[in-house]
Enzyme design. Structure first.
Site, mmCIF file in Angstrom:
data_model
loop_
_atom_site.group_PDB
_atom_site.id
_atom_site.type_symbol
_atom_site.label_atom_id
_atom_site.label_comp_id
_atom_site.label_asym_id
_atom_site.label_seq_id
_atom_site.Cartn_x
_atom_site.Cartn_y
_atom_site.Cartn_z
ATOM 1 N N ASP A 228 0.813 -1.205 0.000
ATOM 2 C CA ASP A 228 0.000 0.000 0.000
ATOM 3 C C ASP A 228 0.851 1.261 0.000
ATOM 4 O O ASP A 228 1.961 1.254 -0.519
ATOM 5 C CB ASP A 228 -0.974 -0.024 1.179
ATOM 6 N N HIS A 296 -4.037 5.979 3.029
ATOM 7 C CA HIS A 296 -4.729 4.751 2.650
ATOM 8 C C HIS A 296 -4.159 3.537 3.384
ATOM 9 O O HIS A 296 -4.902 2.699 3.914
ATOM 10 C CB HIS A 296 -4.603 4.576 1.138
ATOM 11 N N SER A 483 -11.430 -1.116 -0.922
ATOM 12 C CA SER A 483 -10.125 -1.068 -0.263
ATOM 13 C C SER A 483 -10.217 -1.422 1.212
ATOM 14 O O SER A 483 -9.281 -1.984 1.780
ATOM 15 C CB SER A 483 -9.524 0.342 -0.367
#
Length: 532
Positions: A228, A296, A483
């Site tokens: 990520d 994220h 996600s």
């Protein structure tokens, strides 16, 4: 909170195929320029007689992924350059030399090879798609027993994948529905500002979930690997990544291997992955607006921590803060995981909260699928986000989750769609026959880098008293996307695997399959909750 498994794949009418080949490719021009990329338009390119028209995809315009075994062969490199000469192209000698610095074992390792203009040719279109077609055309004229043919046939585009959060890229703007597009902040030019599904700061009054000491577990912690945006410093829930037995950890040597795969674009560098930290780089530094996927990775880590605090998360930075995952970085990270497993380092679950579309269906993703299957053969359960384009078009890797593989059994591979808080399927979530799991993915709450203050970094604040600024997020936020459904499933798997730590002599593939089968048989998976 429930996780659902769909026992029967979705079907459509007898003649209707899943997916629209054009759907989902909406990257803005500035993103393509930043990564030296193009969108393959199915209807604008030439075709040979009998050639199948490609589907749309995103790829690095001057890079091919070439098996390292081909790049270390003078004969193969000479053949590639000869086939490319008709286009005025050749492989960059620098790329070939860099590839030859790697130690290749028996398994294929794909390396990025930059295309450059051969000699003094003028007005050359340096296009990896045209180059790949020229190589395939030349290979079709070669005998079947040609030396190195197998490696040459595996040359592919360097696809760009996108993070599956509902911010900027990585999702489809459905246009007008109040809870389906955009988010509650200004990110990239052209995005919308609506509150419902977007990144939004929240206050969490509880502390991190309790975590048992290592000596109380009876064995090593379950390792969940996330690929990520990297880790962030100074979050109140997480100890420094350098601390012994920290929940969130990194692999600096492996991260350097990912950095080293990055080729130059012509006479300048395109966007680079540097270090293992999520730097939260703004899309426009003068305005300070947060990039679409800043934070994220920490969101994913926090979701796993809430469900499986006795596990640990090992994060590799392969995603830029704009949400782009280069194909060569993904391959390098998977190579590193295989190396770790072969050297006795644990990897139990791999969570991929991104994906992309291909120009030739499953075949174009075969190299990546083969690499993931090498992990599955060692007992690693792979969990993939279904994507946020509201389409049934195959989104990879999730679309390969139910693909049968000949040979010995493999650990499961799972595709996860997103649900709303009321249990309905989130309107942005992709669907596909291979996506059989659904988990909460709309406005889930998790950890966020507290130092990412957005516009405040550009000194645009007028003082201490202010309204809620949605790009000045604190330690926690609510965000949406498949996600975040994927790490919820990965966390539940890690929690169940933790119960098996004391088992000795169990085959890792059989352990992985039995844990997922148990979750499937439960129909609705509920993390253990003790009422108060």
């Amino acid at each position: 909170m429930t996780i659902e498994y769909i026992p029967e794949p979705q079907t459509r009418g007898g003649t209707e195929e899943f997916g629209l080949t054009w759907q989902g490719i909406t990257l803005p021009r500035e993103i393509l320029d930043r990564h030296g990329a193009r969108i393959l338009d199915p209807w604008s390119g030439p075709l040979d007689q009998g050639e199948r028209r490609p589907d749309s995809t995103v790829y690095r315009s001057n890079v091919l992924l070439v098996p390292g075994q081909a790049l270390i062969s003078d004969e193969s490199v000479g053949w590639i350059d000869g086939a490319l000469s008709e286009l005025g192209l050749r492989l960059s000698p620098v790329s070939v030399e860099r590839a030859r610095g790697r130690d290749y074992g028996s398994e294929n390792v794909w390396m990025p090879a930059v295309l450059e203009i051969d000699g003094s040719r003028q007005d050359v279109d340096v296009d990896a798609w045209r180059a790949l077609r020229a190589l395939r055309r030349a290979l079709s004229r070669e005998p079947d027993d040609r030396a190195g043919r197998a490696e040459l046939a595996m040359i592919s585009l360097d696809h760009l994948f996108v993070g599956s959060a509902t911010s900027g890229i990585g999702s489809l703007d459905l246009g007008g529905e109040p809870a389906t597009s955009g988010h509650a902040m200004t990110d990239q030019p052209g995005t919308r500002s609506r509150p419902e599904y977007g990144r939004m700061p929240v206050t969490v009054v509880a502390g991190p979930p309790p975590r048992r000491p290592l000596e109380d577990l009876g064995g090593p912690r379950i390792t969940v690997v996330t690929l990520d945006t990297g880790v962030a410093k100074h979050h109140p829930w997480f100890r420094p990544v350098t601390d012994h037995d920290a929940f969130l950890s990194v692999d600096p040597d492996g991260q350097r291997q990912i950095e080293d795969t990055h080729p130059a674009y012509a006479d300048r560098d395109i966007a680079r992955l540097v270090g293992y930290e999520d730097l939260g780089l703004p899309a426009n530094p003068l305005l300070g607006m947060l990039n679409t996927h800043a934070g994220h990775g920490l969101m994913l880590a926090g979701l796993v921590a809430q469900i499986a605090p006795d596990a640990r998360v090992l994060m590799y930075k392969v995603m830029h803060s704009d949400g782009i995952v280069p194909g060569e970085a993904l391959h390098a990270a998977l190579d590193r995981l295989l190396w770790r497993l072969d050297h006795g380092e644990p990897v139990d679950v791999l969570c991929c909260a991104f994906g992309g579309f291909s120009e030739a269906g499953d075949a174009a993703m075969q190299a990546l699928f083969d690499k993931v299957n090498q992990l599955r053969a060692r007992g690693v359960i792979v969990v993939n986000a279904a994507g946020n384009y509201a389409t049934t078009r195959p989104f990879y890797l999730a679309a390969l989750s139910e693909t049968a593989v000949s040979g010995p059994p493999l650990a499961p591979m799972i595709g996860v769609a997103a649900k709303n808080p009321d249990g309905t399927i989130a309107i942005f979530s992709n669907e596909h026959p291979a996506v059989r799991w659904r988990a909460p993915g709309a406005m889930v709450v998790s950890t966020f880098p507290p130092q990412f203050q957005g516009a405040q970094n550009a000194a645009l604040t007028t003082g201490e008293r202010a309204s809620l600024d949605v790009d000045a997020v604190g330690p926690f936020c609510a965000w949406s996307g498949t996600s975040f459904a994927a790490p919820i499933v990965a966390g539940c798997i890690a929690a169940e695997l933790t119960r098996t730590i004391g088992q000795v002599g169990v085959d890792p593939v059989e352990r992985a399959r039995s844990v997922v089968d148990m979750m499937i048989n439960d129909k609705l998976v509920r993390p253990e909750v003790v009422p108060i």
